[in-house]
Scaffold this active site. Structure first.
Site, short mmCIF file in Angstrom:
data_model
loop_
_atom_site.label_atom_id
_atom_site.label_comp_id
_atom_site.label_asym_id
_atom_site.label_seq_id
_atom_site.Cartn_x
_atom_site.Cartn_y
_atom_site.Cartn_z
N ASN A 1 0.96 -1.08 -0.04
CA ASN A 1 -0.17 0.04 -0.17
C ASN A 1 0.99 1.32 0.11
OD1 ASN A 1 -1.74 2.03 0.37
ND2 ASN A 1 -2.49 1.50 2.35
N TRP A 2 1.05 1.61 -1.13
CA TRP A 2 2.12 2.86 -1.42
C TRP A 2 1.36 4.16 -0.46
CZ3 TRP A 2 4.24 2.94 -7.18
CH2 TRP A 2 5.09 1.91 -7.35
N LYS A 3 -0.09 4.36 -0.33
CA LYS A 3 -0.85 5.34 0.00
C LYS A 3 -0.33 6.61 -1.06
CE LYS A 3 -0.27 3.31 4.71
NZ LYS A 3 -0.39 3.70 6.13
N HIS B 1 -9.60 1.10 4.39
CA HIS B 1 -8.44 1.68 5.24
C HIS B 1 -8.89 2.44 6.37
CE1 HIS B 1 -4.25 2.80 6.44
NE2 HIS B 1 -3.92 1.66 5.65
N GLU C 1 -7.21 5.01 7.43
CA GLU C 1 -6.94 6.42 7.11
C GLU C 1 -8.33 7.00 6.31
OE1 GLU C 1 -3.28 5.58 5.21
OE2 GLU C 1 -2.28 5.10 7.05
N GLU D 1 -5.90 -4.50 10.37
CA GLU D 1 -4.66 -3.63 10.58
C GLU D 1 -5.14 -2.72 11.99
OE1 GLU D 1 -2.73 -2.50 6.51
OE2 GLU D 1 -4.36 -1.02 6.90
N GLY E 1 2.19 2.60 10.78
CA GLY E 1 3.27 3.62 10.66
C GLY E 1 4.01 3.93 11.98
N SER F 1 3.21 -1.75 10.51
CA SER F 1 4.67 -1.93 10.59
C SER F 1 5.18 -3.16 10.21
CB SER F 1 4.86 -1.42 12.10
OG SER F 1 4.61 -0.26 12.24
N GLY G 1 2.71 -0.91 4.26
CA GLY G 1 2.76 0.58 3.98
C GLY G 1 4.31 0.93 3.86
N GLY G 2 4.90 1.42 4.83
CA GLY G 2 6.34 1.93 4.66
C GLY G 2 7.23 1.04 4.01
#
Ligand code: 13P
Length: 254
Positions: free
Chosen positions: A10-12, A98, A100, A170, A176, A216, A237-238
């Site tokens: 998930n590059w966001k 998600h 977010e 999640e 994050g 994470s 993500g990251g």
């Protein structure tokens, strides 16, 4: 393990065009060895879907995911992207719900039920995200809270449709933050969700659904988390923004 094991990126809202291109180049410069049940999903921003699709089409076991789709089918909804559009360009998955999007864009369980239905009607496979905040975790009510997210957005689906869903658990406190849920915490929730699915759709369906963990995940912890019996890969993500990290995550799939 017959269930699909998925490393989903998930590059966001990250990376400029050239950076996206160089990340995809780095990911695919060496052949990746997949077992038959393993898969990568690339959840890229809308402007990069075509770019990601052009890589995915040359690689079996690699699919592309959008990060959202509209709750309406088509028409005068400026700025929105429909499930039909995504399907027509060859996108396979759509990440829905998600935390977010729930938090910053007001997506409720009811809105998500609409999005899920439209995605399925248009042949997309939703990666449906769920997960609790730290406050809920500390109050000890996380199981009921997360099961209710599934109930309100997914449990009206027919068995035929439900079987196309991928679930991503999640916990918000792990996104994050560098604070991963322990492998035991992930397993406990995944097993609980599988039992909630079994109560609704039966054991066979519950055992066929991939439940990914997100929060994470990185190269160094993927294998331990994915090794849990009810964890079928991750939504990352990251660590999906760095080729070597994400390749290590992929290598952690069982
Ligand atoms: P991080 O991997 O950066 O914690 O993000 C997890 C996530 O939100 C994936 O959807």
């Amino acid at each position: 393990m017959n269930r699909k094991q998925i490393a989903a990126a998930n590059w966001k809202m990250n990376l400029k065009w050239a950076q996206a291109e160089s990340l995809l180049n780095d990911l695919f410069k060496q052949p990746i060895h997949f077992s038959p049940n393993q898969q990568v999903a690339l959840g890229v921003p809308f402007p990069y879907l075509s770019m990601a699709l052009s890589y995915a089409k040359n690689h079996s076991h690699v699919e592309v995911a959008a990060q959202n789709s509209a709750q309406y089918a088509s028409g005068a909804y400026t700025g929105e992207t429909s499930a039909e559009m995504l399907q027509s360009m060859g996108v396979h998955y759509v990440i829905l719900g998600h935390s977010e999007r729930r938090e910053y864009f007001g997506e409720t369980n009811a809105v998500l039920a609409e999005k899920v239905k439209l995605a399925l009607q248009n042949g997309l496979a939703p990666i449906f995200c769920c997960g609790e905040s730290l406050t809920i975790r500390e109050s000890g009510t996380q199981n009921e809270y997360v099961a209710n997210q599934l109930k309100e957005s997914l449990f009206d689906l027919s068995e035929f449709d439900f079987k196309k869903i991928v679930i991503a658990y999640e916990p918000i406190w792990a996104i994050g933050t560098g604070k991963t849920a322990t492998a035991e915490q992930a397993q406990e929730m995944h097993a609980y969700l599988r039992s909630a699915i079994a109560a609704q759709y039966g054991e066979e369906v519950a055992n066929s659904i991939s439940i990914l963990y997100g929060g994470s995940v990185k190269g160094a912890n993927a294998k331990e988390i994915f090794g849990q019996p009810d964890v079928d890969g991750g939504l990352v993500g990251g660590a999906s923004l760095k080729a070597d990290e994400f390749l290590q995550v992929i290598a952690g799939l069982k």
